[in-house]
Design an enzyme around this catalytic site. Sequence first.
Site, PDB file in Angstrom:
ATOM      1  N   SER A   1       0.817  -1.207   0.000  1.00 52.42           N
ATOM      2  CA  SER A   1       0.000   0.000   0.000  1.00 52.42           C
ATOM      3  C   SER A   1       0.848   1.254   0.000  1.00 52.42           C
ATOM      4  O   SER A   1       1.965   1.264   0.497  1.00 52.42           O
ATOM      5  CB  SER A   1      -0.913   0.004   1.221  1.00 52.42           C
ATOM      6  OG  SER A   1      -0.130   0.283   2.367  1.00 52.42           O
ATOM      7  N   LYS A   2       0.258   2.269  -0.585  1.00 56.61           N
ATOM      8  CA  LYS A   2       0.925   3.558  -0.684  1.00 56.61           C
ATOM      9  C   LYS A   2       1.262   4.063   0.716  1.00 56.61           C
ATOM     10  O   LYS A   2       2.319   4.624   0.961  1.00 56.61           O
ATOM     11  CB  LYS A   2      -0.047   4.536  -1.349  1.00 56.61           C
ATOM     12  CG  LYS A   2       0.643   5.526  -2.244  1.00 56.61           C
ATOM     13  CD  LYS A   2      -0.388   6.306  -3.028  1.00 56.61           C
ATOM     14  CE  LYS A   2       0.295   7.421  -3.772  1.00 56.61           C
ATOM     15  NZ  LYS A   2      -0.603   8.203  -4.574  1.00 56.61           N
ATOM     16  N   ARG A   3       0.330   3.830   1.641  1.00 53.28           N
ATOM     17  CA  ARG A   3       0.495   4.336   3.000  1.00 53.28           C
ATOM     18  C   ARG A   3       1.730   3.723   3.675  1.00 53.28           C
ATOM     19  O   ARG A   3       2.412   4.366   4.452  1.00 53.28           O
ATOM     20  CB  ARG A   3      -0.759   4.004   3.816  1.00 53.28           C
ATOM     21  CG  ARG A   3      -0.901   4.753   5.109  1.00 53.28           C
ATOM     22  CD  ARG A   3      -2.361   4.752   5.525  1.00 53.28           C
ATOM     23  NE  ARG A   3      -2.877   3.390   5.576  1.00 53.28           N
ATOM     24  CZ  ARG A   3      -2.752   2.577   6.620  1.00 53.28           C
ATOM     25  NH1 ARG A   3      -2.139   2.990   7.702  1.00 53.28           N
ATOM     26  NH2 ARG A   3      -3.251   1.363   6.604  1.00 53.28           N
TER      27      ARG A   3
END
Length: 485
Positions: free
Chosen positions: A252-254
């Site tokens: 995930s980008k996060r």
Amino acid sequence: MEVRTRFAPSPTGYLHIGGLRTALYAYLFAKKNGGKFILRIEDTDRERLVDEASEIIYRTLKDTGLIYDEGPDVGGEYGPYIQSERKDIYGKYAQELVKRGAAYYCFCTKERLAGLRSQCEQDGRQFKYDKHCLQLTPEEIQEKLDAGVPYVIRQNIPAEGQTTYSDMVYGDVTVPNSDMEDNILLKSDGYPTYNLANVVDDHLMKITHVIRGIEYLSSTPKYNLLYEALDWDVPEYIHLPPVMRDKHAKLSKRHGDASYEDFIEKGYLSHAILNYIALLGWSPADNQEIFTLPELEHAFDVSGISKSPAIFDVEKLKWMNAEYIRALSEEDFIKMAMPYFEQAIDPDKFDLPLITRLIQPRLEVLNEIPEKLTFLSRLPDYDIDLYFHKKMKVTPESALVYLREAYPVLRDLPEFTQSAIHDAMMSLVEKLGIKNGQLLYPLRVALSGTPVTPGGAIEIAYLLGRHEALSRIETGIRKLEDSLQ
Ligand code: GLU
């Protein structure tokens, strides 16, 4: 027939690791079969557009060596290769599908659809368009069109039966037609949806093998119905297993582990990333792990693609990155490391080939460099406890004695070269009748103020130069004197 594959990313602002893997496999499959690899930008979802996103895609493919034979910025016989520039092409095929009964006009308002949606929710069913507009007579349709009522064109999925195709990785995939939706093919703004655009473009661009993520596995029968309605050949399909962080979570980008750029920023080498992701869902016939791109082109085979999710193992990537770092020539290493050197030291003031010899063998990622080198430009404020080393029989007391011995020797050396420092320290050890470590350990602490350093006392003294080295030894002596009195 010439093999033609394509990578068809949507420009969302960064290139997902899974996306890059798709690009790599599509590239490899084309090369392996003497075919062509095409880049197509799928930007028909105008709300998700991000500036510069296409540039990121071009740049990433260039950096990793995935050179496309046709694409937006290189041209080709079947362009344009950006879907928004092909807008006028799709309407014609949507109309043709309507004519052939495989699609229909839909004039339903947002309000009606919202009502339908909440009705489905209430009934605990998944939303499905109810084919309301399929009942309209040709006259009613014409009337609405003449009156300029906004419309979309929907696919007309047969209510019964099932659709099957054979995927080259997953085998036969069968989906009951009743599970499929009458998706929108052409939106009211005239843009096609993915459902129509991928079919039209893959056909017009003569794509023979569609290679993409598994999320399209079960919607592919829907697309095949469109090919068939238009009397077009259905391409071969190679769907790829997902890339996961662990058994449960996607990258995930996060978490900063989703995109190619995330890893470049963290100091991974582009070819190491590419080599690692080649193995994310594909295994070679033997156990080889380190591959150049041409080697991959040769070794790649669809039979090695796995059906199960690939787990992205950062430790493995780190290991591979370290291998790639070690394999760099001194010159290339210095070039790649320069931005990281600059974060810690003034590169003009230091012997970079020596620093390279000290750090290159033990580095996993380039952004470990600054923390390893900052002590060179500034002596950290260290604790006196650093002068304890039981095994080497070093104590603050002994450290003070030997630093005092070393200071004048270094001060008076005719030349402050590495070998002169080395020879002088070795004679001093001999003269004092002690072990190397009893002198060199406290010297290294005084020079670096750091428990672990690349290189030992001699290299560090040389890197710092006489003036700075002596001043740090003085600081060490003062620190020890202060705490021991
Ligand atoms: N634009 C789609 C995506 O980024 C491409 C899927 C395909 O390769 O057909 O997911």
